[in-house]
Design an enzyme around this catalytic site. Structure first.
Site, PDB file in Angstrom:
ATOM      1  N   GLU A 173      70.855  36.927  16.469  1.00 14.47           N
ATOM      2  CA  GLU A 173      70.811  38.252  17.081  1.00 14.47           C
ATOM      3  C   GLU A 173      72.127  38.710  17.680  1.00 14.47           C
ATOM      4  O   GLU A 173      72.352  39.913  17.808  1.00 14.47           O
ATOM      5  CB  GLU A 173      69.734  38.259  18.185  1.00 14.47           C
ATOM      6  CG  GLU A 173      68.305  38.198  17.680  1.00 14.47           C
ATOM      7  CD  GLU A 173      67.946  39.425  16.864  1.00 14.47           C
ATOM      8  OE1 GLU A 173      68.129  40.559  17.336  1.00 14.47           O
ATOM      9  OE2 GLU A 173      67.502  39.240  15.714  1.00 14.47           O
TER      10      GLU A 173
ATOM     11  N   SER B 195       7.811  28.242  41.934  1.00 16.78           N
ATOM     12  CA  SER B 195       7.455  27.609  43.211  1.00 16.78           C
ATOM     13  C   SER B 195       8.635  27.331  44.124  1.00 16.78           C
ATOM     14  O   SER B 195       8.431  26.902  45.274  1.00 16.78           O
ATOM     15  CB  SER B 195       6.709  26.293  42.941  1.00 16.78           C
ATOM     16  OG  SER B 195       5.486  26.538  42.296  1.00 16.78           O
TER      17      SER B 195
END
Length: 723
Positions: free
Chosen positions: A79, A339
């Site tokens: 680059e 329950s």
């Protein structure tokens, strides 16, 4: 104007104002936020990664020396070959680019510094149609300014961490993990070349990326491997998990209840225990295997620290290997608890002074009038035991005695009591009716477990750590102790569960199981001196299980967790609070063996031992001066009947009638024109003493007909308007 002329102008251009706004390197690095937050357990061990940014994928910032040497070399080579020598702009490359572009070619000249400047300032980003000369001028000026403020190593480090790559990937660390499943420090030359080739065209086709990578390396023998790498890597949408995925459901709950993204700079320490979490997952999945063939797919569990309310383990699903809905968090799903709500019914009855643990309740088939229809509770095993003590009835999870107590209390009082315990039930007591006492309403495992934690904390409710809520003393300390003592009584439990069930532990543990209608849900919730453990087993789809009771489904997981939590130090029973005494009790006709029972000091002095006779302790009628309407009643307006005909008669002892806080009349009976809504009726003596209270609901549309002729209704409607 040509690009060459733009370059010439840039050489002598004054600094742009935007360049002075570029951040410092330290500020840019500190502002970096990973898209995935690492969650640690309470000891600092990795637990789970959590996505907090759905727009881009970024990993934590990586120092330059932790990128592989091959990547550092190739990014400069591919680059910006003169990166280490220029001052932000490579003028020779810019000149070549200008000539090539003037001849119809395409060649870029942006240096790494120029590219980073565009990342630092959104105004410098490349538009879809390319930059104008003035925009290029601003980018060049920003790059030159950046070189005077940042060191070269800082520029390269920032670029490698923030360069946009394929799809949602931002930065080389994220790309290395997603495409190759490795850290950026471990990239070899072939992998590094592929990533650098993606910089110029992140979403290019694989063959183009391979050609660029091969050209960059200039090593033909590597091209075959690069092509094979690209074939696999560029098809991957995501890499492996960033860490062991131990608590995905807990992580989602944490994100939803706490603003983690605002502080997502580094790992976040949670309250979970990774070792316990692994064991919990294993235990739950082992139980799924044991239940194979019984139509059971899903399970969940949560472990809370009693003192702090912190979550120590959270397993929201049995996992994809067992469940068709592994993403569903069953810790937060609302299901019928069966329950497991009975302890709170008995607690309300103890609190009201209706019964004591020694009171005898009648366990026989019953048709109860709940005000909205008959309710006929039956025991789980379809057997009935006649007169039994409240201790035996609760510990043995007998349905009929609990339903009778629910009728004594009234649905609305039961409903309100459950919500004070943090269950957050919807609708009203009248909506659920007497079945509410047997667990017909829906709750979450987290809410129910925290309600049991309230019992462990002597009746004081506090929210789960991280959730809002004001602490409150929901029950008297002695009531919570009595309920916990019953739930820990293996002898009293033996009438239904035997002496060696999955509920028996080495140390103290108060525990209750529950099964919803048609065996769709199976629960086991209980607490020790330090922890509350809740386990649910069932099907996320709501399908019924086959022959799975509480002790067969959830209880084995609960017991194994309790044993692990107290492997080094057994749980110790709590000390009785002030206001309780142990009283010797003998039951008439040998209904139950003699025993010592915890009774309130405020109770009248009794001979020792106290003799308990059937039918003397509890009258199965609500102690109220109101005979009609019954608490929890529901009335419906008839739209076809004239309004003056429709009346509800309030009857009871002679006194003053108050509706929704307003006086409406006196006497032993009063006719009232019904008005839609939920109402609270109170009967008071002439001295103001409350003789009775009833809550009821009127449903339907208002029928308006000569409203002025009914002063009682007028007074009530006036109260509606002011509430």
């Amino acid at each position: 104007m040509t690009v060459a002329l733009g370059v010439a102008l840039a050489c002598c251009a004054p600094p742009a104002a935007a360049a002075t706004e570029l951040p410092s390197f330290s500020a840019w690095r500190q502002a970096h936020r990973p898209s995935d937050l690492l969650l640690l357990d309470r000891h600092g061990q990795p637990l789970q990664s959590l996505r907090v940014d759905a727009q881009a994928r970024r990993l934590p910032w990586l120092p330059l020396d932790q990128f592989s040497p091959a990547l550092r070399e190739l990014i400069v080579q591919g680059e910006d070959q003169r990166f280490w020598s220029h001052h932000g702009v490579d003028w020779s490359a810019a000149a070549r680019s200008a000539v090539a572009n003037a001849q119809g070619g395409t060649q870029g000249a942006s240096t790494l510094t120029m590219q980073l400047a565009a990342l630092l300032d959104a105004d410098l980003a490349r538009p879809a149609g390319g930059r104008s000369v003035l925009q290029k001028w601003s980018q060049i000026d920003a790059a030159r300014t950046l070189e005077t403020r940042w060191r070269k190593a800082e520029i390269l480090e920032a670029y490698l961490n923030r360069v946009p790559l394929r799809g949602e990937l931002v930065g080389m660390p994220a790309a290395a993990w997603a495409l190759f499943g490795k850290q950026a420090s471990g990239l070899d030359r072939s992998e590094a070349a592929l990533l650098v080739a993606l910089v110029r065209a992140p979403n290019a086709k694989p063959d183009l990326v391979v050609r660029r990578a091969c050209t960059l390396l200039a090593e033909p023998p590597r091209c075959e491997r690069i092509a094979a790498l690209a074939e696999r890597a560029l098809k991957r949408s995501a890499g492996p998990p960033l860490t062991e995925a131990l608590a995905p459901h807990f992580a989602r709950w944490l994100l939803a209840t706490q603003p983690l993204s605002a502080k997502a700079v580094g790992p976040v320490r949670t309250t979970l225990d990774a070792r316990l979490q692994r064991s919990a997952i294993t235990l739950l999945r082992t139980q799924m295997a044991e239940l194979q063939g019984r139509q059971v797919e899903d399970g969940a569990l949560v472990v809370l620290d009693n003192a702090s309310g912190e979550v120590r383990a959270w397993v929201g699903s049995s996992g994809a290997a067992w469940s068709d809905a592994p993403e569903v968090d069953a810790v937060l799903a609302r299901r019928q608890p069966g329950s497991t709500l009975k302890p709170f019914v008995y607690a309300l009855a103890f609190e009201r002074g209706l019964i004591t643990p020694a009171s005898l309740l009648h366990d026989a088939p019953a048709d109860l009038d709940g005000g909205s229809g008959a309710f006929m509770p039956r025991n789980y095993d379809h057997q009935y035991r006649g007169w039994v003590s409240a201790r035996t009835a609760l510990a043995g999870s007998l349905n009929v005695p609990a339903a009778r107590l629910g009728a004594l209390l009234g649905p609305q009082e039961v409903f309100d009591g459950f919500n004070r315990a943090g269950l957050q039930l919807t609708e009203s007591g009248g909506f659920h009716g007497l079945a509410l006492a047997l667990g017909s309403a829906e709750v979450t495992l987290l809410q129910l477990s925290n309600a049991y934690r309230m019992l462990a904390k002597r009746g004081r409710w506090t929210p789960v750590a991280g959730l809002p809520g004001a602490p409150a003393q929901v029950l008297h300390e002695r009531t919570a102790f009595q309920v916990g003592d019953i739930l820990a009584d293996a002898g009293a439990r033996a009438v239904s569960f035997g002496l060696d069930s999955a509920l028996v532990t080495r140390g103290f543990a108060a525990v209750k199981t529950g099964t919803s209608k048609d065996m769709r849900d199976n629960w086991c919730i209980g607490f020790t001196d330090r922890y509350t453990v809740g386990v649910w087993v069932g099907n996320a789809s709501g399908e019924a299980m086959h022959r799975v009771s509480g002790t067969q489904g959830a209880a084995p997981v609960w017991r194994a967790l309790v044993q692990q939590l107290h492997a080094g130090l057994p749980s110790r029973p709590p000390q009785a609070p002030a206001g309780l005494r142990q009283q010797a009790v003998i039951f008439d006709a040998g209904l139950e063996p003699p025993r010592d029972e915890w009774l309130a000091d405020a109770a009248p002095a009794a001979p020792s031992p106290l003799r308990v006779r059937a039918g003397e302790q509890v009258a199965l009628h609500r102690p109220s001066g109101i005979t009609s309407p019954r608490d929890g009643s529901i009335f419906a307006l008839d739209p076809d009947m004239p309004a003056p005909v429709q009346r509800i008669t309030f009857s009871g002892e002679a006194g003053q009638w108050w509706l929704d806080g307003r006086w409406i009349g006196s006497g032993a009976a009063l006719a009232w024109r019904p008005w839609p809504g939920r109402h609270r009726l109170v009967l008071k003596s002439s001295a103001g003493q409350v003789l009775g209270e009833s809550r009821f609901e009127v449903r339907g549309a208002v029928v308006r007909s000569d409203p002025v002729s009914d002063p009682v209704s007028e007074r009530v409607r006036g109260s509606e308007a002011t509430r």
